[in-house]
Design a protein around this motif. Structure first.
Motif, PDB file in Angstrom:
ATOM      1  N   GLU A  12       0.808  -1.222   0.000  1.00  6.74           N
ATOM      2  CA  GLU A  12       0.000   0.000   0.000  1.00  6.74           C
ATOM      3  C   GLU A  12       0.840   1.271   0.000  1.00  6.74           C
ATOM      4  O   GLU A  12       0.305   2.370  -0.206  1.00  6.74           O
ATOM      5  N   TRP A  46     -12.598   1.125   3.727  1.00 11.95           N
ATOM      6  CA  TRP A  46     -13.721   1.658   2.955  1.00 11.95           C
ATOM      7  C   TRP A  46     -14.774   2.334   3.837  1.00 11.95           C
ATOM      8  O   TRP A  46     -15.458   3.245   3.389  1.00 11.95           O
ATOM      9  N   TYR A  62     -11.504  -0.450   0.147  1.00  8.08           N
ATOM     10  CA  TYR A  62     -11.672  -1.908   0.126  1.00  8.08           C
ATOM     11  C   TYR A  62     -10.391  -2.595  -0.348  1.00  8.08           C
ATOM     12  O   TYR A  62      -9.979  -3.618   0.207  1.00  8.08           O
ATOM     13  N   VAL A  63      -9.765  -2.024  -1.380  1.00 11.90           N
ATOM     14  CA  VAL A  63      -8.507  -2.586  -1.884  1.00 11.90           C
ATOM     15  C   VAL A  63      -7.444  -2.574  -0.790  1.00 11.90           C
ATOM     16  O   VAL A  63      -6.698  -3.545  -0.609  1.00 11.90           O
ATOM     17  N   VAL A  64      -7.363  -1.475  -0.051  1.00 14.05           N
ATOM     18  CA  VAL A  64      -6.380  -1.376   1.024  1.00 14.05           C
ATOM     19  C   VAL A  64      -6.632  -2.437   2.087  1.00 14.05           C
ATOM     20  O   VAL A  64      -5.693  -3.069   2.603  1.00 14.05           O
ATOM     21  N   GLU A  65      -7.885  -2.666   2.431  1.00  8.66           N
ATOM     22  CA  GLU A  65      -8.190  -3.692   3.430  1.00  8.66           C
ATOM     23  C   GLU A  65      -7.789  -5.075   2.938  1.00  8.66           C
ATOM     24  O   GLU A  65      -7.241  -5.885   3.699  1.00  8.66           O
ATOM     25  N   VAL A  66      -8.039  -5.356   1.663  1.00  9.09           N
ATOM     26  CA  VAL A  66      -7.644  -6.653   1.109  1.00  9.09           C
ATOM     27  C   VAL A  66      -6.126  -6.799   1.116  1.00  9.09           C
ATOM     28  O   VAL A  66      -5.580  -7.860   1.454  1.00  9.09           O
ATOM     29  N   VAL A  67      -5.436  -5.728   0.742  1.00 13.40           N
ATOM     30  CA  VAL A  67      -3.966  -5.767   0.720  1.00 13.40           C
ATOM     31  C   VAL A  67      -3.415  -6.017   2.121  1.00 13.40           C
ATOM     32  O   VAL A  67      -2.508  -6.840   2.308  1.00 13.40           O
ATOM     33  N   SER A  70      -3.964  -9.580   3.113  1.00 14.82           N
ATOM     34  CA  SER A  70      -3.041 -10.460   2.393  1.00 14.82           C
ATOM     35  C   SER A  70      -1.642 -10.388   2.985  1.00 14.82           C
ATOM     36  O   SER A  70      -0.956 -11.401   3.114  1.00 14.82           O
ATOM     37  N   SER A 109      -9.636   6.776   3.435  1.00 16.39           N
ATOM     38  CA  SER A 109      -9.746   5.421   2.883  1.00 16.39           C
ATOM     39  C   SER A 109      -8.463   4.630   3.099  1.00 16.39           C
ATOM     40  O   SER A 109      -8.495   3.450   3.482  1.00 16.39           O
ATOM     41  N   GLY A 150     -13.955   2.175  -2.986  1.00 15.33           N
ATOM     42  CA  GLY A 150     -13.185   1.187  -3.748  1.00 15.33           C
ATOM     43  C   GLY A 150     -11.744   1.113  -3.293  1.00 15.33           C
ATOM     44  O   GLY A 150     -11.199   0.021  -3.076  1.00 15.33           O
ATOM     45  N   ILE A 151     -11.115   2.276  -3.145  1.00 14.45           N
ATOM     46  CA  ILE A 151      -9.725   2.291  -2.699  1.00 14.45           C
ATOM     47  C   ILE A 151      -9.604   1.753  -1.276  1.00 14.45           C
ATOM     48  O   ILE A 151      -8.678   1.002  -0.949  1.00 14.45           O
TER      49      ILE A 151
END
Length: 433
Positions: free
Chosen positions: A4, A113, A154-159, A162, A108, A151-152
């Motif tokens: 991130e 999100w 949510y991507v950060v949370e997934v990253v 992971s 975000s 959207g951003i």
């Protein structure tokens, strides 16, 4: 570097470009504003704030909650101040224009999100108040900011999830490798001694038999410990040495009862047998014992040559990094140890073993075979389930850490063969063919 982190760098650049764009738009429409001075003062404060807080948006750790609160409050004030500065409504953009998206994106990146959605709603309400009504352009802009921030986020949370999973997996892998190394050392030393004491004590009888019985119990308990709590199957003799017989002697690549038997033309060399461990199969893995000074592999293997072991070697040295050469030699010792303890020749005496060393252009190949009875189908899996981990540790574990492979092929009634292959690149890329 965190995955991130580039997003934070992009946010830093966005804030600089956005404040420059806001100043340009304001100067361009300066003549249309009814009260331009307050707007100019606000843009001056916004510029100073943006430049002074660049380090705050360089990472999630530095982007504190108090900073985010002041940052978005500054954006909301600029939106509401536009009502006074542009009282006639001659200029469509608000004073901060696209700069207000920066605080929303920071929310975000910092909190995911949900934080981004809440910040975009707050900015959207301020825009509606500034317009005095819900217009299509205003609603369109609010929805765009909301979708982008959610959207951003949510991507950060997934990253982040992971990265946590990857970090845990790496920790587990490191712990597992260290545990396998310790278990292999225990298997190749302590367990063998306990098994020998149990066997010799039973043969001597008397007080020695009691000592042997206690040694056998400790062997079973220790095997259970190193095999993650697997309990040996009922009926398994506690003092049985090693994990499974290495009745090697089948041709490489053979299978089933019809496998072709190969006897190499070899020369005998005097030496001494020895070694501990077990036989094994295996696969490839990341090299872990590489580098260091080189040594010739041939002397490390020739020490096993003797009355029951024949060693065939190439005429030229086979150089390998010393740690890799010693680990490979230990895997060969493990295979020979199983031959001595378990394999019997068809005539009833001890099985004869052959060691073949080949120096290929891109790998070193060591083959161990004997003329024993072979392995019953499923014997390797049963041995591992009983906590007898010679296959998993003494050979397969070693070769996996070296970056090589171990393959076992057994032909019932004709023997078994263990092929150890170590790519030179995995061993350090120093061996020459």
């Amino acid at each position: 570097m965190s995955v991130e982190q580039p997003l934070w760098h992009a946010l830093t650049g966005y804030r600089l470009l956005a404040v420059g764009y806001a100043i340009t738009v304001y100067v361009w429409a300066l003549d249309h504003f009814r009260h331009p001075v307050p707007g100019a003062v606000y843009l001056g404060v916004l510029t100073v704030w943006t430049l002074a807080t660049l380090s705050r948006v360089s990472s999630a750790r530095r982007c504190t909650k108090s900073f985010l609160a002041v940052d978005i409050a500054l954006g909301v004030v600029g939106i509401l101040l536009s009502v006074y500065v542009d009282a006639a409504g001659a200029v469509n953009p608000t004073i901060p224009t696209i700069w207000v998206a920066g605080p929303v994106l920071a929310f975000s990146l910092k909190g995911g999100w949900r934080w981004g959605g809440a910040a975009s709603v707050l900015v959207g309400i301020a825009n509606i108040l500034e317009q005095g009504e819900v217009t299509r352009p205003t609603l369109h802009n609010v929805l765009l900011v909301c979708v982008a921030s959610v959207g951003i986020g949510y991507v950060v949370e997934v990253v982040r999830a992971s990265e946590r999973t990857l970090a845990q997996a790496l920790q587990i892998e490191a712990a597992t490798r260290e545990r396998e190394r310790l278990a292999r050392d225990i298997h190749d030393s302590v367990l063998q001694v306990l098994a020998m004491v149990q066997r010799r004590g039973t043969a001597l009888g008397g007080e020695a038999a009691e000592l042997g019985r206690m040694a056998g119990e400790q062997e079973v308990a220790l095997r259970t410990l190193v095999s993650s709590g697997l309990v040996p199957a009922q009926g398994s003799p506690p003092g049985r040495e090693q994990d499974e017989p290495l009745a090697a002697g089948a041709a490489r690549g053979g299978s089933g009862g019809g496998g072709r038997r190969i006897r190499p033309s070899v020369k005998r060399r005097p030496g001494r047998g020895g070694g501990t461990g077990g036989s094994g199969t295996g696969g490839t893995g990341a090299g872990g014992v590489t580098g260091g000074p080189e040594c010739d592999l041939r002397p490390l293997l020739s020490r096993h040559a003797g009355a029951g072991v024949t060693f065939v070697e190439p005429g030229a040295p086979v150089p390998l990094p010393e740690p890799a050469a010693r680990e490979l030699a230990a895997a060969v010792s493990a295979a020979l140890d199983n031959v001595r303890h378990h394999a019997k020749a068809p005539a009833g005496g001890p099985a004869h073993a052959w060691i073949s060393l080949e120096d290929e252009p891109d790998a070193v190949l060591v083959t161990v075979r004997d003329d024993g009875p072979g392995l019953p189908e499923g014997r390797l899996a049963d041995a591992e389930a009983e906590g007898r981990l010679g296959v998993a540790l003494s050979i397969r574990g070693r070769m996996r850490e070296l970056g090589g492979s171990a393959e076992l092929v057994s032909v019932p009634g004709q023997g078994t063969e263990v092929e150890l292959r170590l790519p030179k690149r995995a061993a350090g890329g120093s061996a020459e063919s």
